[in-house]
Write a protein that holds these residues in place. Structure first.
Motif, PDB file in Angstrom:
ATOM      1  N   PHE A  88      50.492  -5.666 -18.164  1.00 17.35           N
ATOM      2  CA  PHE A  88      49.638  -5.950 -17.008  1.00 17.35           C
ATOM      3  C   PHE A  88      49.463  -4.715 -16.133  1.00 17.35           C
ATOM      4  N   GLY A  89      50.530  -3.940 -15.951  1.00 20.11           N
ATOM      5  CA  GLY A  89      50.449  -2.721 -15.147  1.00 20.11           C
ATOM      6  C   GLY A  89      49.454  -1.733 -15.719  1.00 20.11           C
ATOM      7  N   ILE A  90      49.458  -1.572 -17.041  1.00 17.44           N
ATOM      8  CA  ILE A  90      48.516  -0.654 -17.692  1.00 17.44           C
ATOM      9  C   ILE A  90      47.084  -1.152 -17.533  1.00 17.44           C
ATOM     10  N   VAL A  91      46.901  -2.465 -17.723  1.00 18.02           N
ATOM     11  CA  VAL A  91      45.555  -3.052 -17.578  1.00 18.02           C
ATOM     12  C   VAL A  91      45.037  -2.861 -16.157  1.00 18.02           C
ATOM     13  N   VAL A  92      45.897  -3.104 -15.174  1.00 14.92           N
ATOM     14  CA  VAL A  92      45.503  -2.943 -13.769  1.00 14.92           C
ATOM     15  C   VAL A  92      45.153  -1.491 -13.468  1.00 14.92           C
ATOM     16  N   TYR A  93      45.978  -0.570 -13.934  1.00 17.74           N
ATOM     17  CA  TYR A  93      45.753   0.857 -13.650  1.00 17.74           C
ATOM     18  C   TYR A  93      44.428   1.331 -14.233  1.00 17.74           C
ATOM     19  N   ARG A  94      44.080   0.829 -15.415  1.00 22.15           N
ATOM     20  CA  ARG A  94      42.882   1.313 -16.109  1.00 22.15           C
ATOM     21  C   ARG A  94      41.628   0.517 -15.754  1.00 22.15           C
ATOM     22  N   SER A  95      41.769  -0.564 -14.998  1.00 23.65           N
ATOM     23  CA  SER A  95      40.610  -1.411 -14.703  1.00 23.65           C
ATOM     24  C   SER A  95      39.617  -0.693 -13.798  1.00 23.65           C
ATOM     25  N   GLN A  96      38.344  -1.000 -14.008  1.00 22.51           N
ATOM     26  CA  GLN A  96      37.283  -0.402 -13.210  1.00 22.51           C
ATOM     27  C   GLN A  96      37.142  -1.166 -11.895  1.00 22.51           C
ATOM     28  N   ALA A  97      37.068  -0.444 -10.795  1.00 21.84           N
ATOM     29  CA  ALA A  97      37.033  -1.071  -9.475  1.00 21.84           C
ATOM     30  C   ALA A  97      35.599  -1.262  -9.002  1.00 21.84           C
ATOM     31  N   HIS A  98      35.226  -2.509  -8.761  1.00 18.56           N
ATOM     32  CA  HIS A  98      33.907  -2.829  -8.207  1.00 18.56           C
ATOM     33  C   HIS A  98      34.079  -3.936  -7.181  1.00 18.56           C
ATOM     34  N   LEU A  99      33.770  -3.627  -5.950  1.00 15.91           N
ATOM     35  CA  LEU A  99      33.970  -4.568  -4.859  1.00 15.91           C
ATOM     36  C   LEU A  99      33.069  -5.787  -4.979  1.00 15.91           C
ATOM     37  N   LYS A 100      31.958  -5.665  -5.680  1.00 13.38           N
ATOM     38  CA  LYS A 100      30.997  -6.759  -5.742  1.00 13.38           C
ATOM     39  C   LYS A 100      31.308  -7.758  -6.855  1.00 13.38           C
ATOM     40  N   GLY A 101      32.576  -7.855  -7.218  1.00 12.08           N
ATOM     41  CA  GLY A 101      32.979  -8.851  -8.218  1.00 12.08           C
ATOM     42  C   GLY A 101      32.699 -10.252  -7.711  1.00 12.08           C
ATOM     43  N   SER A 102      32.385 -11.149  -8.620  1.00 16.73           N
ATOM     44  CA  SER A 102      32.039 -12.524  -8.228  1.00 16.73           C
ATOM     45  C   SER A 102      33.253 -13.286  -7.737  1.00 16.73           C
ATOM     46  N   ILE A 103      33.164 -13.859  -6.561  1.00 17.37           N
ATOM     47  CA  ILE A 103      34.242 -14.668  -6.005  1.00 17.37           C
ATOM     48  C   ILE A 103      34.386 -15.965  -6.805  1.00 17.37           C
ATOM     49  N   ASN A 104      33.291 -16.396  -7.424  1.00 18.91           N
ATOM     50  CA  ASN A 104      33.326 -17.658  -8.146  1.00 18.91           C
ATOM     51  C   ASN A 104      33.633 -17.489  -9.631  1.00 18.91           C
ATOM     52  N   GLY A 105      34.109 -16.305 -10.022  1.00 21.46           N
ATOM     53  CA  GLY A 105      34.439 -16.082 -11.424  1.00 21.46           C
ATOM     54  C   GLY A 105      35.641 -16.899 -11.833  1.00 21.46           C
ATOM     55  N   GLY A 106      35.410 -18.077 -12.422  1.00 19.53           N
ATOM     56  CA  GLY A 106      36.487 -19.000 -12.740  1.00 19.53           C
ATOM     57  C   GLY A 106      37.544 -18.398 -13.637  1.00 19.53           C
ATOM     58  N   GLY A 107      37.101 -17.622 -14.657  1.00 21.82           N
ATOM     59  CA  GLY A 107      38.073 -17.026 -15.559  1.00 21.82           C
ATOM     60  C   GLY A 107      39.033 -16.120 -14.827  1.00 21.82           C
ATOM     61  N   SER A 108      38.501 -15.287 -13.925  1.00 24.32           N
ATOM     62  CA  SER A 108      39.339 -14.369 -13.172  1.00 24.32           C
ATOM     63  C   SER A 108      40.302 -15.130 -12.263  1.00 24.32           C
ATOM     64  N   VAL A 109      39.811 -16.195 -11.629  1.00 21.89           N
ATOM     65  CA  VAL A 109      40.635 -16.967 -10.700  1.00 21.89           C
ATOM     66  C   VAL A 109      41.822 -17.593 -11.410  1.00 21.89           C
ATOM     67  N   TRP A 110      41.555 -18.314 -12.487  1.00 23.74           N
ATOM     68  CA  TRP A 110      42.637 -19.033 -13.169  1.00 23.74           C
ATOM     69  C   TRP A 110      43.536 -18.091 -13.955  1.00 23.74           C
ATOM     70  N   ARG A 111      43.024 -16.935 -14.356  1.00 19.43           N
ATOM     71  CA  ARG A 111      43.867 -15.943 -15.018  1.00 19.43           C
ATOM     72  C   ARG A 111      44.935 -15.444 -14.050  1.00 19.43           C
ATOM     73  N   GLY A 112      44.562 -15.318 -12.788  1.00 22.14           N
ATOM     74  CA  GLY A 112      45.524 -14.901 -11.773  1.00 22.14           C
ATOM     75  C   GLY A 112      46.638 -15.915 -11.610  1.00 22.14           C
ATOM     76  N   LEU A 113      46.296 -17.214 -11.633  1.00 21.78           N
ATOM     77  CA  LEU A 113      47.295 -18.265 -11.504  1.00 21.78           C
ATOM     78  C   LEU A 113      48.274 -18.233 -12.681  1.00 21.78           C
ATOM     79  N   ILE A 114      47.733 -18.090 -13.885  1.00 20.34           N
ATOM     80  CA  ILE A 114      48.588 -18.072 -15.074  1.00 20.34           C
ATOM     81  C   ILE A 114      49.512 -16.861 -15.066  1.00 20.34           C
ATOM     82  N   LEU A 115      48.957 -15.697 -14.712  1.00 24.70           N
ATOM     83  CA  LEU A 115      49.768 -14.475 -14.681  1.00 24.70           C
ATOM     84  C   LEU A 115      50.904 -14.588 -13.673  1.00 24.70           C
TER      85      LEU A 115
END
Length: 210
Positions: free
Chosen positions: A86-113
């Protein structure tokens, strides 16, 4: 309901959630990228794991704590490896502030992690056992299931209060940030997660070889 035990549980929930660790880093990052709700849900994953362990400790369930103690090295190893990935994925991830707040996959992935991060940390249940044990006469008496329930509900309420306040604060500051800020946060978060992973695996190595 025992109000004193409920308040005690709230204090314990705040104290066990507040220290900066991998889940706090994840919740902050989610709140920065996607807003309040994804940050809160990321913390909610840890809250679920805390609820399981707090219930086991408060109701005197020994099976979970015995399993954790007997398999502590394996659980810590899995947790450390997951943090490295997870640390490697976070470090290499591209930063874009305009990410969708309603992105369900991203939201629930955070809960699982966050749930996995917490449930693979043997220190959580051992910590609850130690804290509840230190309450002495203030702890629920044996067979006082309503008292134990009040204590667990307090822990969950305190943890929820922490994650809500943290997510609200970070999501509010989010409006003042740009993609460069997010890139710095990603790099910092990635390094912090890798440091935590290194400490966990170093402890495992020490327990195995020394």
């Amino acid at each position: 309901m025992n109000i004193e035990l409920l308040i005690t549980g709230i204090a314990i929930g705040l104290l066990t959630s507040a220290p900066i660790g991998p889940v706090n880093v994840l919740a902050i990052r989610r709140a920065v990228h996607y807003g309040f709700l994804p940050g809160l849900i990321a913390g909610f994953g840890a809250l679920l794991a805390d609820g399981v362990f707090a219930t086991a400790a408060a109701f005197g369930v020994t099976a979970i704590s015995d399993f954790v103690q007997q398999h502590e090295i394996y659980i810590q190893t899995v947790g450390g490896v997951l943090l490295i990935i997870f640390g490697i994925v976070v470090y290499r991830s591209q930063a874009h502030l305009k990410g969708s707040i309603n992105g369900g996959g991203s939201v629930w992935r955070g809960l699982i992690l966050s749930f996995v991060m917490t449930v693979t940390n043997p220190g959580v249940i051992l910590g609850f056992i130690a804290i509840f044990g230190s309450l002495g006469e203030r702890a629920p008496a044996k067979g006082d299931y309503f008292g134990a329930l009040a204590l667990v509900l307090g822990v969950l309420s305190g943890a929820l209060l922490w994650w809500a306040c943290l997510s609200a604060l970070v999501s509010k500051l989010r409006n003042r940030m740009n993609d460069k800020w997010l890139a710095a946060i990603n790099h910092t978060a990635g390094v912090v997660l890798l440091v935590f992973a290194g400490l966990i695996l170093a402890k495992v190595a020490q327990d195995v070889f020394f």
